[in-house]
Design an enzyme around this catalytic site. Structure first.
Site, short mmCIF file in Angstrom:
data_model
loop_
_atom_site.label_atom_id
_atom_site.label_comp_id
_atom_site.label_asym_id
_atom_site.label_seq_id
_atom_site.Cartn_x
_atom_site.Cartn_y
_atom_site.Cartn_z
N ARG A 16 5.57 -35.04 -24.60
CA ARG A 16 5.21 -36.26 -25.36
C ARG A 16 5.84 -37.53 -24.78
NH1 ARG A 16 6.34 -32.65 -29.34
NH2 ARG A 16 4.46 -31.72 -30.24
N LYS A 68 0.01 -49.66 -17.88
CA LYS A 68 -1.21 -48.84 -17.96
C LYS A 68 -1.08 -47.70 -16.95
CE LYS A 68 -4.91 -52.06 -19.22
NZ LYS A 68 -6.19 -52.63 -18.76
N GLU A 108 -5.62 -59.47 -5.22
CA GLU A 108 -5.08 -59.56 -6.59
C GLU A 108 -4.11 -60.74 -6.71
OE1 GLU A 108 -6.46 -57.93 -8.91
OE2 GLU A 108 -7.35 -56.20 -7.89
N LYS A 146 1.60 -61.79 -14.06
CA LYS A 146 1.01 -60.62 -14.73
C LYS A 146 1.89 -60.19 -15.91
CE LYS A 146 -1.12 -56.17 -14.69
NZ LYS A 146 -1.61 -54.97 -14.05
N GLU A 190 -4.46 -55.13 -24.36
CA GLU A 190 -5.74 -55.75 -23.97
C GLU A 190 -6.70 -55.91 -25.14
OE1 GLU A 190 -7.17 -54.58 -20.07
OE2 GLU A 190 -9.14 -55.44 -20.49
N ARG A 235 -5.31 -60.22 -22.19
CA ARG A 235 -5.07 -59.43 -20.97
C ARG A 235 -6.34 -59.26 -20.14
NH1 ARG A 235 -1.19 -54.04 -20.22
NH2 ARG A 235 -1.73 -53.68 -18.06
N ASN A 269 -9.16 -59.42 -15.39
CA ASN A 269 -10.40 -58.91 -14.78
C ASN A 269 -11.19 -59.99 -14.06
OD1 ASN A 269 -10.08 -56.22 -15.68
ND2 ASN A 269 -10.64 -56.89 -17.73
N HIS A 313 -13.54 -59.12 -11.27
CA HIS A 313 -13.72 -57.67 -11.27
C HIS A 313 -15.09 -57.22 -11.77
CE1 HIS A 313 -9.58 -57.66 -10.15
NE2 HIS A 313 -9.47 -56.34 -10.21
N HIS A 350 -16.27 -54.74 -9.23
CA HIS A 350 -16.43 -53.30 -9.52
C HIS A 350 -17.85 -52.84 -9.22
CE1 HIS A 350 -12.80 -53.01 -12.45
NE2 HIS A 350 -12.46 -52.65 -11.23
N HIS A 375 -10.92 -51.84 -2.28
CA HIS A 375 -10.99 -52.51 -3.58
C HIS A 375 -10.87 -54.04 -3.40
CE1 HIS A 375 -10.38 -53.13 -7.85
NE2 HIS A 375 -9.22 -53.72 -7.63
#
Ligand SMILES: NC(=O)c1ccc[n+]([C@@H]2O[C@H](COP(=O)([O-])OP(=O)(O)OC[C@H]3O[C@@H](n4cnc5c(N)ncnc54)[C@H](O)[C@@H]3O)[C@@H](O)[C@H]2O)c1
Length: 362
Positions: free
Chosen positions: A120, A142, A184, A225, A235, A239, A243, A246, A250, A263
């Site tokens: 956990r 994340k 980025e 960030k 988010e 947040r 993106n 992106h 993406h 990327h």
């Protein structure tokens, strides 16, 4: 040694350390890990000589407690987990153990998810070794693995005890991986004046791991960030400004099946799309957009449409898990450093802008 503090939620604060020299820092990491249980390292095949050896010089970890995952995004997969859990349990992992995630974002996400779920949740430390993982994936808590039907579909929020990055690790980083981190950093700089002025000031030497401006630019990027994450850890709104670039980026990646571009090379192109859309839809001046696009060019990041048609991109944008009610949403800029998120863009406008980008840059 630079230190940035992250405060993602009430009662959670942890430091990100940014360094460019080894001898003093090594002492420092070992002292931070003194009062812990057993230490495990999760890293990646191929990083033994590039990265791991530097750490093992001052941090002796039993070779049986070093777990390697295979190279590549496809191995950040849920199917790789059972073997890793079993190994950790066999080797005596308990609630006091610490997992050190040593590598790029693939390792950080995978090891972080392992730490989030074993017993956990056990302690973990991020030791990013790529530019992207230093400025992006190691910041913000994340962690995730991929499922057969989508990237990062199984994940958690699990913050490390601390993050330690040493820019000398970048001496072996291939050019295309620099593109990933730089894209980025530039994205952050469009929303953060300190990042922008540092990147502009050091643009000529930013790709040199030991250049004087690199660590300062990384620090500004990490600070930006962290500040966004501190305001909206989960988010629910703000947040999502991260993106920027992106949505189209993406779609470029998925249309080209993650093979043709790194990327960063997709995100750089997607940033240009977002800037041109910002002029059309959000009030950014054409002059400001041009200035930002020229920064991408100066850093040798691609800005063209790569021979991809607007309709290919539109189809792939519709799959984006961040869309609402089937409508394609963008992060745009209403002015420099002023992002607006959740902006719907209709297909006709997108097609016009994509054609404009094609006309301008091929
Ligand atoms: N958690 C987040 O918030 C977040 C944010 C952005 C990206 N990500 C994830 O990050 C991952 C991408 O991370 P990445 O760009 O670091 O890719 P990566 O981890 O695949 O690393 C890129 C390549 O560089 C190699 N490498 C690592 N360190 C090196 C070094 N010092 N010298 C030479 N080679 C080195 C790796 O072995 C790999 O081959 C994706 O899985 C993405 O989903 C997560």
């Amino acid at each position: 040694l630079k230190e940035v503090s992250v405060n993602p939620a009430q009662g959670i604060t942890y430091p990100i350390y940014l360094a460019d020299s080894w001898p003093d820092d090594s002492q420092f990491i070992t002292s931070r890990l003194k009062n812990t249980g057993k230490i495990f390292i999760i890293t990646q095949k191929g990083l033994e000589d590039l990265v791991l050896r530097d750490f093992l010089k001052f941090m002796p970890v039993d070779s049986e407690d070093i777990i390697y995952i295979e190279q590549g995004e496809k191995n950040k997969h849920i199917r790789q987990l059972p073997e890793v859990y079993n190994r950790l349990i066999e080797r005596g992992a308990d609630r006091h153990s610490v997992i050190l995630a040593l590598g790029g974002g693939v390792v950080g996400d995978f090891a972080g998810f392992t730490a989030a779920t074993l017993l956990r949740g056990i302690r973990f430390v991020q030791l990013p070794s790529t530019l992207l993982s230093a400025v992006d994936s190691s910041v913000g808590g994340k962690v995730a693995v991929n499922a057969d039907l989508g990237k990062n579909m199984i994940g958690a929020f699990h913050h490390p005890e601390f993050v330690y990055f040493n820019s000398s690790l970048l001496r072996t980083l291939p050019d295309r991986e620099w593109n990933c981190g730089l894209a980025e950093m530039v994205k952050h700089s469009f929303m953060d004046s300190e990042s922008l002025s540092l990147i502009e000031q050091h643009s000529e030497t930013l790709r040199e791991y030991n250049s004087p401006g690199l660590l300062s630019a990384i620090e500004a990027s990490v600070k930006f960030k962290s500040s966004v994450v501190s305001q909206d850890e989960k988010e629910t709104g703000l947040r999502s400004v991260l993106n920027l670039g992106h949505t189209a980026g993406h779609a470029i990646e998925s249309f080209t099946e993650y093979k043709r571009f790194s990327h960063g090379e997709a995100i750089s192109r997607g940033l240009v799309t977002a800037l041109l859309l910002s002029v059309e839809k959000a009030g950014l001046s054409g002059k400001d957009a041009d200035k930002m696009i020229s920064l991408l060019v100066k850093l040798k990041l691609p800005v063209d449409t790569a021979g991809i048609t607007a309709s290919d991109i539109i189809t792939h944008m519709k799959y984006d898990k961040k869309n609402k009610d089937g409508e394609t949403r963008f992060v745009l800029l209403s002015a420099p450093f002023t992002p607006v998120y959740g902006q719907p863009v209709d297909d006709a406008t997108f097609i016009r802008i994509w054609e404009k980008q094609k006309l301008m840059f091929g």
